[in-house]
Enzyme design. Structure first.
Site, PDB file in Angstrom:
ATOM      1  N   VAL A 213       2.942 -24.521 -36.574  1.00 11.56           N
ATOM      2  CA  VAL A 213       2.674 -25.848 -35.992  1.00 11.56           C
ATOM      3  C   VAL A 213       2.854 -26.953 -37.043  1.00 11.56           C
ATOM      4  O   VAL A 213       3.431 -28.001 -36.757  1.00 11.56           O
ATOM      5  CB  VAL A 213       1.254 -25.900 -35.372  1.00 11.56           C
ATOM      6  CG1 VAL A 213       0.987 -27.266 -34.757  1.00 11.56           C
ATOM      7  CG2 VAL A 213       1.091 -24.815 -34.309  1.00 11.56           C
TER       8      VAL A 213
ATOM      9  N   GLY B 272      -2.327 -26.252 -25.806  1.00 12.61           N
ATOM     10  CA  GLY B 272      -1.047 -26.633 -26.425  1.00 12.61           C
ATOM     11  C   GLY B 272      -0.674 -28.057 -26.054  1.00 12.61           C
ATOM     12  O   GLY B 272      -1.409 -29.003 -26.349  1.00 12.61           O
TER      13      GLY B 272
ATOM     14  N   GLY C 125       6.368 -16.807 -31.272  1.00  5.74           N
ATOM     15  CA  GLY C 125       5.433 -17.702 -31.960  1.00  5.74           C
ATOM     16  C   GLY C 125       4.244 -18.123 -31.111  1.00  5.74           C
ATOM     17  O   GLY C 125       3.554 -19.090 -31.426  1.00  5.74           O
TER      18      GLY C 125
ATOM     19  N   LYS D  35     -11.570 -21.821 -26.589  1.00  8.47           N
ATOM     20  CA  LYS D  35     -11.050 -23.003 -25.886  1.00  8.47           C
ATOM     21  C   LYS D  35     -11.974 -23.401 -24.737  1.00  8.47           C
ATOM     22  O   LYS D  35     -12.197 -24.587 -24.491  1.00  8.47           O
ATOM     23  CB  LYS D  35      -9.634 -22.715 -25.388  1.00  8.47           C
ATOM     24  CG  LYS D  35      -8.632 -22.563 -26.550  1.00  8.47           C
ATOM     25  CD  LYS D  35      -7.329 -21.946 -26.071  1.00  8.47           C
ATOM     26  CE  LYS D  35      -6.304 -21.834 -27.182  1.00  8.47           C
ATOM     27  NZ  LYS D  35      -5.149 -20.996 -26.804  1.00  8.47           N
TER      28      LYS D  35
ATOM     29  N   LYS E 109      -9.180 -24.556 -32.923  1.00  6.05           N
ATOM     30  CA  LYS E 109     -10.141 -24.179 -31.868  1.00  6.05           C
ATOM     31  C   LYS E 109     -11.314 -23.384 -32.417  1.00  6.05           C
ATOM     32  O   LYS E 109     -12.430 -23.503 -31.927  1.00  6.05           O
ATOM     33  CB  LYS E 109      -9.427 -23.394 -30.772  1.00  6.05           C
ATOM     34  CG  LYS E 109      -8.648 -22.217 -31.300  1.00  6.05           C
ATOM     35  CD  LYS E 109      -7.313 -22.055 -30.627  1.00  6.05           C
ATOM     36  CE  LYS E 109      -6.415 -21.222 -31.510  1.00  6.05           C
ATOM     37  NZ  LYS E 109      -5.122 -20.946 -30.919  1.00  6.05           N
TER      38      LYS E 109
ATOM     39  N   GLU F  55      -1.588 -15.509 -31.952  1.00  4.42           N
ATOM     40  CA  GLU F  55      -2.326 -15.829 -33.174  1.00  4.42           C
ATOM     41  C   GLU F  55      -1.866 -14.896 -34.293  1.00  4.42           C
ATOM     42  O   GLU F  55      -1.276 -13.839 -34.031  1.00  4.42           O
ATOM     43  CB  GLU F  55      -3.827 -15.599 -32.941  1.00  4.42           C
ATOM     44  CG  GLU F  55      -4.435 -16.515 -31.906  1.00  4.42           C
ATOM     45  CD  GLU F  55      -4.271 -17.976 -32.283  1.00  4.42           C
ATOM     46  OE1 GLU F  55      -4.843 -18.417 -33.281  1.00  4.42           O
ATOM     47  OE2 GLU F  55      -3.545 -18.684 -31.571  1.00  4.42           O
TER      48      GLU F  55
END
Ligand code: HSE
Length: 407
Positions: free
Chosen positions: A16, A120, A172, A190, A91, A175
């Site tokens: 990210v 996301g 991707g 979440k 998170k 985790e």
């Protein structure tokens, strides 16, 4: 004279982080056009390069994309205390230390934005924090883990669990430790964050019971198809018995449910309230560039003076034992009295059967039932008792069924 650049310190340069740096470079001129200031990356901290204190001193806003608790927590707290705005996609951190961070941000009157921590690219945090901030919310149902939704979608089309997981990793979505995805823990974090936003009550990750998809069988997906049901990993946060229940588990959905058609790595969240009936938003829930777009949106939101941290907490009791309809799957010896013995145990625990299908498999039979809503604890007791019968051939399984259809 043009305004000075808006300096962004970046912590983390993984999937990210690197996508964020690239997207910011691509979008900086456009952001400057409508905002008057151009965002620039003023420093990057990775495992092997950069100095945190220097990056902090030189930035207007810190973007934390390291993930995990430490050192991320220390960095974010230091930034907030130093009066810097923070954008985070973390998170784990928000679901375990959210109150500490919110309180620090309120004290210092700085922004703490975390859209990318849930869903996301799907703007669910903003939906709850801003658009629905005046709406009394009854329930949230969410598909908030892209990896598991991708795996279930692929398995429904015949892929093996292992192949689907490997694909999710190579794309991707997963985790670093994919057991967080498949165990339901990522989704639980979440849902804890969404519950805090929707109901004002702090919910720690440890308060969220979760069940993953590792124990699901291909057969369950076949039955789902035959019954016209979709099988999804669902997070729920809802008012129950004067309190709040937050949980994550696989669930069957009828085709009319807005989440039934969400496939692949997409995430979706349905918010229910008497005032608004139901609102569902969906979109890419994982992936570097997709998540980066939510992070950059938060940066722009801070530049334009966007939302404050959640208000000080309210206290709603957390309800653990809730009612649900269930799908039950059992393999039993095919002989007189077996069905009667099973239904007697279910009846004694107050489990009412809505439908039942029996199929012969040689000397045994497969029993698939759907129940009316019943307390989870009663269902568990009944299933333990059924599992102890000598005529049972494999461990009985149960999966929740969400009955709402909104049609
Ligand atoms: N591993 C997460 C998922 C990434 O699959 O949804 C986004 O949080």
């Amino acid at each position: 004279m043009p305004d000075a650049d808006f300096k962004v310190g970046l912590l983390g340069h993984g999937t990210v982080g690197s996508a964020f740096a690239e997207l910011l470079g691509e979008r900086a001129a456009e952001i400057e056009r409508f905002n008057g200031r151009k965002p620039v990356i003023s420093g990057v901290l990775t495992r092997t390069q950069g100095d945190f204190e220097e990056i902090l001193a030189g930035c207007d806003l810190l973007v934390e994309l390291i993930g995990g608790i430490e050192p991320a927590r220390g960095y974010v707290l230091a930034a907030l205390r130093a009066g810097k705005h923070v954008v985070s996609a973390n998170k784990q951190l928000l679901s375990q230390y959210g109150e500490e961070l919110f309180e620090t941000a309120r004290e210092r009157d700085v922004r703490l934005r975390f859209e990318a921590a849930v869903g996301g690219a799907v703007p669910v945090v903003r939906l709850l924090e801003e658009s629905l901030s005046a709406t009394p919310i009854e329930r949230i149902h969410g598909i908030v883990n892209g990896t598991t939704n991708f795996i279930l979608t692929e398995m429904a089309q015949g892929s093996s669990y292992a192949q689907a997981l490997a694909d999710a990793q190579s794309k991707g979505y997963a985790e670093a430790d994919p057991s967080d995805d498949v165990s339901g823990r990522d989704a639980a974090a979440k849902m804890a964050i969404l519950a805090r936003l929707a109901f004002g009550t702090p919910v720690h990750l440890n308060d969220v019971p979760y069940e993953g998809i590792e124990h699901l069988h291909g057969e369950d997906l076949e039955y789902a198809r035959e019954l016209g049901l979709g099988l999804r990993l669902i997070g729920t946060a809802e008012r129950r018995d004067g309190g709040l229940s937050v949980r994550v588990h696989p669930a069957f959905l009828y085709p009319g449910h807005p989440l039934a058609s969400v496939s692949g790595a997409f995430n979706a969240v349905t918010v229910e309230s008497e005032t608004i009936t139901e609102i569902t938003i969906s979109g890419p829930g994982a992936g570097g560039r997709q998540t980066a777009s939510a992070v950059l949106g938060d940066v722009v939101s801070v530049m334009t003076g966007g939302a404050r941290p959640p208000a000080p907490p309210l206290a709603l009791r957390l309800v653990k034992d809730v009612e649900s309809a269930f799908y039950l799957h059992m393999e039993v010896a095919d002989r007189p009295g077996v069905l009667a013995a099973v239904t007697k145990v279910l009846g004694e625990q107050g489990v009412s059967i809505k439908s039942v299908v029996q199929r012969g498999i040689g000397e045994n039979a497969r029993l698939v039932m759907v129940t009316h809503p019943v307390l989870e604890s009663s269902l568990r007791t009944a299933m333990d008792e059924v599992g102890a019968f000598e005529f049972v051939r494999s461990t009985p399984r149960s999966i929740r069924v969400i009955e709402e259809e909104f049609t």
